[in-house]
Design a protein around this motif. Structure first.
Motif, PDB file in Angstrom:
ATOM      1  N   GLN A  16       0.832  -6.286 -13.348  1.00 43.15           N
ATOM      2  CA  GLN A  16       1.261  -7.045 -14.521  1.00 43.15           C
ATOM      3  C   GLN A  16       2.122  -6.188 -15.449  1.00 43.15           C
ATOM      4  O   GLN A  16       3.129  -6.660 -15.959  1.00 43.15           O
ATOM      5  CB  GLN A  16       0.042  -7.552 -15.303  1.00 43.15           C
ATOM      6  N   MET A  17       1.699  -4.933 -15.660  1.00 40.28           N
ATOM      7  CA  MET A  17       2.404  -4.078 -16.610  1.00 40.28           C
ATOM      8  C   MET A  17       3.731  -3.562 -16.072  1.00 40.28           C
ATOM      9  O   MET A  17       4.718  -3.518 -16.782  1.00 40.28           O
ATOM     10  CB  MET A  17       1.520  -2.888 -17.015  1.00 40.28           C
ATOM     11  N   PHE A  18       3.763  -3.152 -14.812  1.00 39.66           N
ATOM     12  CA  PHE A  18       4.970  -2.545 -14.265  1.00 39.66           C
ATOM     13  C   PHE A  18       5.981  -3.578 -13.781  1.00 39.66           C
ATOM     14  O   PHE A  18       7.165  -3.468 -14.079  1.00 39.66           O
ATOM     15  CB  PHE A  18       4.627  -1.595 -13.109  1.00 39.66           C
ATOM     16  N   PHE A  19       5.534  -4.543 -13.018  1.00 33.90           N
ATOM     17  CA  PHE A  19       6.487  -5.438 -12.375  1.00 33.90           C
ATOM     18  C   PHE A  19       6.728  -6.712 -13.177  1.00 33.90           C
ATOM     19  O   PHE A  19       7.872  -7.110 -13.364  1.00 33.90           O
ATOM     20  CB  PHE A  19       6.036  -5.768 -10.956  1.00 33.90           C
ATOM     21  N   SER A  27      15.167  -5.411 -16.733  1.00 34.43           N
ATOM     22  CA  SER A  27      16.274  -5.943 -15.936  1.00 34.43           C
ATOM     23  C   SER A  27      17.128  -6.899 -16.768  1.00 34.43           C
ATOM     24  O   SER A  27      18.341  -6.976 -16.569  1.00 34.43           O
ATOM     25  CB  SER A  27      15.771  -6.612 -14.663  1.00 34.43           C
ATOM     26  N   LEU A  28      16.525  -7.608 -17.712  1.00 29.10           N
ATOM     27  CA  LEU A  28      17.317  -8.447 -18.614  1.00 29.10           C
ATOM     28  C   LEU A  28      18.232  -7.595 -19.491  1.00 29.10           C
ATOM     29  O   LEU A  28      19.422  -7.893 -19.648  1.00 29.10           O
ATOM     30  CB  LEU A  28      16.404  -9.303 -19.489  1.00 29.10           C
ATOM     31  N   LEU A  93      13.451   0.600 -28.176  1.00 29.82           N
ATOM     32  CA  LEU A  93      14.595   1.392 -28.622  1.00 29.82           C
ATOM     33  C   LEU A  93      14.791   2.595 -27.710  1.00 29.82           C
ATOM     34  O   LEU A  93      15.909   2.873 -27.261  1.00 29.82           O
ATOM     35  CB  LEU A  93      14.389   1.855 -30.064  1.00 29.82           C
ATOM     36  N   GLY A  94      13.710   3.302 -27.414  1.00 29.96           N
ATOM     37  CA  GLY A  94      13.807   4.509 -26.580  1.00 29.96           C
ATOM     38  C   GLY A  94      14.306   4.223 -25.180  1.00 29.96           C
ATOM     39  O   GLY A  94      15.204   4.908 -24.680  1.00 29.96           O
ATOM     40  N   VAL A  95      13.764   3.204 -24.526  1.00 32.45           N
ATOM     41  CA  VAL A  95      14.216   2.928 -23.161  1.00 32.45           C
ATOM     42  C   VAL A  95      15.624   2.341 -23.167  1.00 32.45           C
ATOM     43  O   VAL A  95      16.378   2.538 -22.210  1.00 32.45           O
ATOM     44  CB  VAL A  95      13.226   2.039 -22.373  1.00 32.45           C
ATOM     45  N   VAL A 126      14.457   4.095 -14.294  1.00 28.55           N
ATOM     46  CA  VAL A 126      13.813   4.997 -15.258  1.00 28.55           C
ATOM     47  C   VAL A 126      13.235   4.209 -16.443  1.00 28.55           C
ATOM     48  O   VAL A 126      12.064   4.393 -16.795  1.00 28.55           O
ATOM     49  CB  VAL A 126      14.784   6.116 -15.714  1.00 28.55           C
ATOM     50  N   PRO A 127      13.995   3.287 -17.064  1.00 27.52           N
ATOM     51  CA  PRO A 127      13.379   2.494 -18.130  1.00 27.52           C
ATOM     52  C   PRO A 127      12.217   1.618 -17.648  1.00 27.52           C
ATOM     53  O   PRO A 127      11.241   1.434 -18.377  1.00 27.52           O
ATOM     54  CB  PRO A 127      14.528   1.624 -18.650  1.00 27.52           C
ATOM     55  N   VAL A 128      12.309   1.081 -16.425  1.00 31.19           N
ATOM     56  CA  VAL A 128      11.202   0.265 -15.909  1.00 31.19           C
ATOM     57  C   VAL A 128       9.938   1.110 -15.787  1.00 31.19           C
ATOM     58  O   VAL A 128       8.848   0.697 -16.193  1.00 31.19           O
ATOM     59  CB  VAL A 128      11.573  -0.384 -14.556  1.00 31.19           C
ATOM     60  N   VAL A 129      10.078   2.304 -15.230  1.00 30.14           N
ATOM     61  CA  VAL A 129       8.908   3.178 -15.062  1.00 30.14           C
ATOM     62  C   VAL A 129       8.348   3.595 -16.423  1.00 30.14           C
ATOM     63  O   VAL A 129       7.138   3.546 -16.652  1.00 30.14           O
ATOM     64  CB  VAL A 129       9.264   4.400 -14.191  1.00 30.14           C
ATOM     65  N   LEU A 130       9.228   3.983 -17.348  1.00 29.45           N
ATOM     66  CA  LEU A 130       8.756   4.391 -18.670  1.00 29.45           C
ATOM     67  C   LEU A 130       8.105   3.230 -19.418  1.00 29.45           C
ATOM     68  O   LEU A 130       7.069   3.400 -20.070  1.00 29.45           O
ATOM     69  CB  LEU A 130       9.907   4.978 -19.485  1.00 29.45           C
TER      70      LEU A 130
END
Length: 170
Positions: A16-19, A27-28, A93-95, A126-130
């Motif tokens: 739920q959290m990652f995907f 991705s948006l 903001l960071g990602v 990288v933003p998805v993982v973070l």
């Protein structure tokens, strides 16, 4: 829903959290950055994708926060939700800045085709993982927000310093 299909609750939570959350949201933002912002004629300096990425991150966080804040019925609960949603705003903001920095490296720093494609993939992954790590571990690791903020400031400082070097050299 997870235990019904034989999925352990921890693994379902990670899914739920990652995907479901992180990949969808990032991705948006990535699609807007690549398909709209990167095609603008005004995007002509290495700092521009970072600024657009930060703006997309804050815009998405603002849109997301409206739903959270107005889901609370009482006035005191709204203010509590506002305070709670400050940290996710910094995360977005960071990602967004990280995504913009990787797109900037793709557009302005690399001429090798493989590295350019690699930076595009990294700009999403990288933003998805973070984001997924933030979502999954925010309960245990409140310091992750501070790390996002420090990383964001470091990237902005680095790119600004590089721009100042180019201005001085001219």
């Amino acid at each position: 829903l997870g235990p019904l299909f034989g999925i352990d609750p921890e693994g379902f939570g990670a899914y739920q959290m990652f995907f479901r959350a992180a990949y969808l949201e990032e991705s948006l933002k990535f699609a807007f950055l690549i398909y709209f912002c990167a095609r603008l004629k005004d995007l002509d300096e290495p700092m521009d994708p970072i600024v657009y990425g930060a703006a997309l991150g804050l815009g998405y966080a603002g849109y997301e926060n409206i739903g959270y804040i107005f889901s609370v019925d009482d006035y005191a609960g709204m203010w509590e939700m506002v305070v709670t949603r400050v940290f996710p705003t910094f995360m977005h903001l960071g990602v967004g800045v990280i995504m913009g920095a990787l797109i900037s490296m793709n557009l302005f720093r690399q001429f090798d085709e493989f590295k350019r494609r690699l930076y595009v993939v990294l700009a999403l992954m990288v933003p998805v993982v973070l984001h997924g790590l933030y979502n999954h571990f925010i309960v245990e690791f409140a310091m992750l927000v501070l790390l996002f903020l420090i990383l964001t400031i470091a990237i902005l400082y680095y790119h600004r310093r590089e721009q100042n070097k180019k201005i001085i050299e001219k």
